[in-house]
Write a protein that holds these residues in place. Structure first.
Motif, PDB file in Angstrom:
ATOM      1  N   ILE A   1      36.549  39.151  39.570  1.00 32.98           N
ATOM      2  CA  ILE A   1      36.381  37.981  38.758  1.00 32.98           C
ATOM      3  C   ILE A   1      37.506  37.017  39.356  1.00 32.98           C
ATOM      4  O   ILE A   1      38.555  37.240  39.837  1.00 32.98           O
TER       5      ILE A   1
ATOM      6  N   ARG B   1      41.371  41.619  29.612  1.00 39.07           N
ATOM      7  CA  ARG B   1      40.379  40.813  29.865  1.00 39.07           C
ATOM      8  C   ARG B   1      40.612  39.467  29.184  1.00 39.07           C
ATOM      9  O   ARG B   1      39.733  38.411  29.074  1.00 39.07           O
ATOM     10  N   THR B   2      41.837  39.179  28.694  1.00 35.50           N
ATOM     11  CA  THR B   2      42.114  38.051  27.686  1.00 35.50           C
ATOM     12  C   THR B   2      43.504  37.523  28.326  1.00 35.50           C
ATOM     13  O   THR B   2      44.550  38.304  28.830  1.00 35.50           O
TER      14      THR B   2
ATOM     15  N   PHE C   1      36.049  48.618  35.325  1.00 39.64           N
ATOM     16  CA  PHE C   1      37.241  48.344  34.417  1.00 39.64           C
ATOM     17  C   PHE C   1      37.451  49.957  33.566  1.00 39.64           C
ATOM     18  O   PHE C   1      37.389  50.004  32.417  1.00 39.64           O
TER      19      PHE C   1
ATOM     20  N   LEU D   1      37.687  36.766  29.448  1.00 37.08           N
ATOM     21  CA  LEU D   1      37.091  36.816  30.665  1.00 37.08           C
ATOM     22  C   LEU D   1      36.304  38.153  30.901  1.00 37.08           C
ATOM     23  O   LEU D   1      36.494  39.036  30.277  1.00 37.08           O
ATOM     24  N   PRO D   2      35.187  38.153  31.677  1.00 38.57           N
ATOM     25  CA  PRO D   2      34.930  37.081  32.712  1.00 38.57           C
ATOM     26  C   PRO D   2      34.223  35.844  31.853  1.00 38.57           C
ATOM     27  O   PRO D   2      33.404  36.248  30.840  1.00 38.57           O
TER      28      PRO D   2
ATOM     29  N   THR E   1      33.957  47.695  28.291  1.00 37.27           N
ATOM     30  CA  THR E   1      33.705  47.893  29.607  1.00 37.27           C
ATOM     31  C   THR E   1      32.514  46.774  29.997  1.00 37.27           C
ATOM     32  O   THR E   1      31.645  46.446  29.074  1.00 37.27           O
ATOM     33  N   MET E   2      32.404  46.370  31.306  1.00 39.90           N
ATOM     34  CA  MET E   2      31.135  45.628  31.657  1.00 39.90           C
ATOM     35  C   MET E   2      29.891  46.373  31.851  1.00 39.90           C
ATOM     36  O   MET E   2      30.066  47.483  32.731  1.00 39.90           O
TER      37      MET E   2
ATOM     38  N   PHE F   1      42.666  40.326  38.693  1.00 37.11           N
ATOM     39  CA  PHE F   1      41.239  39.844  38.447  1.00 37.11           C
ATOM     40  C   PHE F   1      40.380  39.951  39.743  1.00 37.11           C
ATOM     41  O   PHE F   1      39.475  40.234  39.952  1.00 37.11           O
TER      42      PHE F   1
END
Length: 482
Positions: free
Chosen positions: A345, A383-384, A304, A457-458, A74-75, A340
């Motif tokens: 994003i 995220r890819t 996320f 990403l990001p 996670t971010m 996104f």
């Protein structure tokens, strides 16, 4: 000899001649078939039928839930703040940058080169040179840009390469790939107005990710106070396609798609109260207040979390294929971009621009085994981005040892020995392996065979961005692509 006998004799001779002629034709056809078939090979069997269901689509449940449940990455708060600052700058760039975002002279040259090619119209006939010259004259490209006004979109509309709603196809039977169709713009999006056709029936505009012609009734000019409100306010994002929205007066608004953003006015128990750009006096925009049910929108950006990933992913799985978002559907890069957007994003619009928007990982010249290994080791689910020429996909996790992707695809091309090439239409967003359709004699191999790049990403501020050499063309996806 009687007349009756004479007629019978004539008839018999005629039948004999015709029989001999038909026999000659049949022998000729048989010989021709033998000539067309290579020695030792049977001619094409017309009885072959492609399967009704692609193996991947029957084996892999078309549900994001189990993949989202495995999310571990996670971010963090700091990372999320940096990402949102970057999103904010790019989203509002048409209002905050002093110059046009796209190179105007390059655009003009590209359109003129585009016009020199042979195109087919909706009637399957070649587009007449006079019609093309008429469109170029109407566009008056030598005066682009003739305006510089800041505006906003008040209803969903399509960006076109030339100022016409009529399609241009590469071949007579190339539906749905209208090469004039670029993208849909969402309501409330900031734009810059740069030009108008000689008759005023079309405007040339740019968003943060696209540029082209739109119909004037879809946009209005903004003043400084409206821009400040849009830029500074907290926002909610649409999380279900075609959400129902009404103003406080009861006016029904055009239905937005996932990724549409609205400034938040107030949170209510069951609804969000938001600002919506509408037509004001003359050509100016105004802000109205509208309600959205809470199950159709959330505060922006989404986290996320497994719940949010499941919500957005499963909603996108309902989407039919739409080249350039034709009929308000999606193509491959519209799907990844809208996914996104909900999480804050920002991405460009087409597949090549998306995959080259950060420091990518090359998969070219690797074996299929090594490609899958690299994805398993370095790819972060959800995220890819994975790319092959003309097509982009979102990696969402593993099914056993096999990488699974979410992507929007049109069709497969396949060819049996000695037979014409055929295609099996998918025409929607699906979950699949990278070898989807391998049970068919695919003309150019699987996606995995042709996979060339991966992007995580990001992309954080300061990371090296790959040089972008693309125009606003994106290849249509026939799996594998032409």
């Amino acid at each position: 000899m009687s007349r009756l006998q004479s007629n019978c004799l004539i008839a018999a001779v005629t039948v004999a001649i015709m029989a001999g002629y038909l026999l000659h034709l049949n022998i000729g056809c048989l010989n021709q078939e033998k000539k067309e078939a290579a020695p030792g090979e049977a001619p094409c069997s017309q009885s072959y039928e492609a399967p009704d269901t692609i193996e991947d689509l029957s084996k892999i449940p078309q549900d994001i839930r189990r993949f989202a449940a495995m999310i571990k990455e996670t971010m963090g708060t700091d990372e999320q703040a940096q990402v949102m600052q970057q999103f904010h700058e790019r989203y509002f760039a048409p209002w905050t940058t002093p110059e046009p975002l796209f190179n105007v002279s390059t655009v003009t040259e590209q359109v003129k080169m585009f016009a020199e090619r042979t195109w087919y119209g909706e009637n399957r006939q070649i587009v007449e040179p006079e019609r093309m010259q008429g469109l170029l004259a109407l566009a008056d490209l030598d005066r682009l840009p003739s305006m510089n006004q800041l505006g906003i979109v008040i209803k969903p509309t399509f960006i076109r390469i030339l100022p016409t709603i009529r399609p241009f196809y590469e071949t007579p039977d190339d539906f749905p790939f209208d090469q004039l169709q670029f993208s849909e713009i969402k309501p409330n999006e900031p734009i810059r107005i740069l030009h108008a056709t000689k008759d005023g029936a079309w405007l040339y505009i740019e968003t943060s990710y696209a540029n082209g012609w739109i119909e004037p009734d879809a946009v209005r000019v903004t003043d400084e106070s409206l821009q400040k409100r849009m830029i500074k306010a907290p926002r909610v994002v649409i999380v279900r396609d075609f959400a129902i929205m009404q103003t406080e007066r009861g006016d029904v608004l055009p239905q937005p798609k996932i990724g549409t953003l609205y400034p938040l006015v107030q949170e209510e128990p069951d609804h969000w109260l938001v600002n919506v750009a509408v037509a004001g006096s003359d050509r100016d925009a105004a802000l109205a207040t509208a309600r959205i049910a809470k199950n159709n929108a959330s505060r922006h950006p989404l986290s996320f979390s497994p719940e949010a990933l499941t919500l957005i992913g499963n909603e996108l799985l309902k989407t039919p294929y739409g080249w350039g978002e034709l009929y308000r559907n999606r193509d491959c890069s519209a799907t990844t971009r809208d996914f996104f957007l909900a999480f804050g994003i920002w991405l460009p619009r087409n597949s090549l621009k998306q995959i080259t928007s950060g420091p990518l990982v090359s998969l070219a010249n690797l074996s299929s085994i090594d490609k899958e290994k690299l994805i398993r080791e370095q790819g972060i689910p959800f995220r890819t981005l994975l790319h092959q020429k003309g097509h982009i996909m979102l990696y969402i996790g593993l099914d056993g040892e096999k990488p699974i992707v979410l992507h929007t695809a049109w069709a497969f091309r396949y060819k049996r020995m000695n037979c014409p090439e055929n295609k099996l239409v998918i025409g929607r967003t699906v979950l699949s392996t990278l070898e989807i359709g391998k049970e068919l004699p695919l003309s150019k191999g699987t996606i995995l065979d042709r996979l060339d790049r991966m992007l995580l990403l990001p992309v954080m501020p300061g990371e090296r961005i790959e040089k972008d050499q693309t125009s606003h063309e994106e290849k249509k996806l026939i799996l594998p692509p032409l």
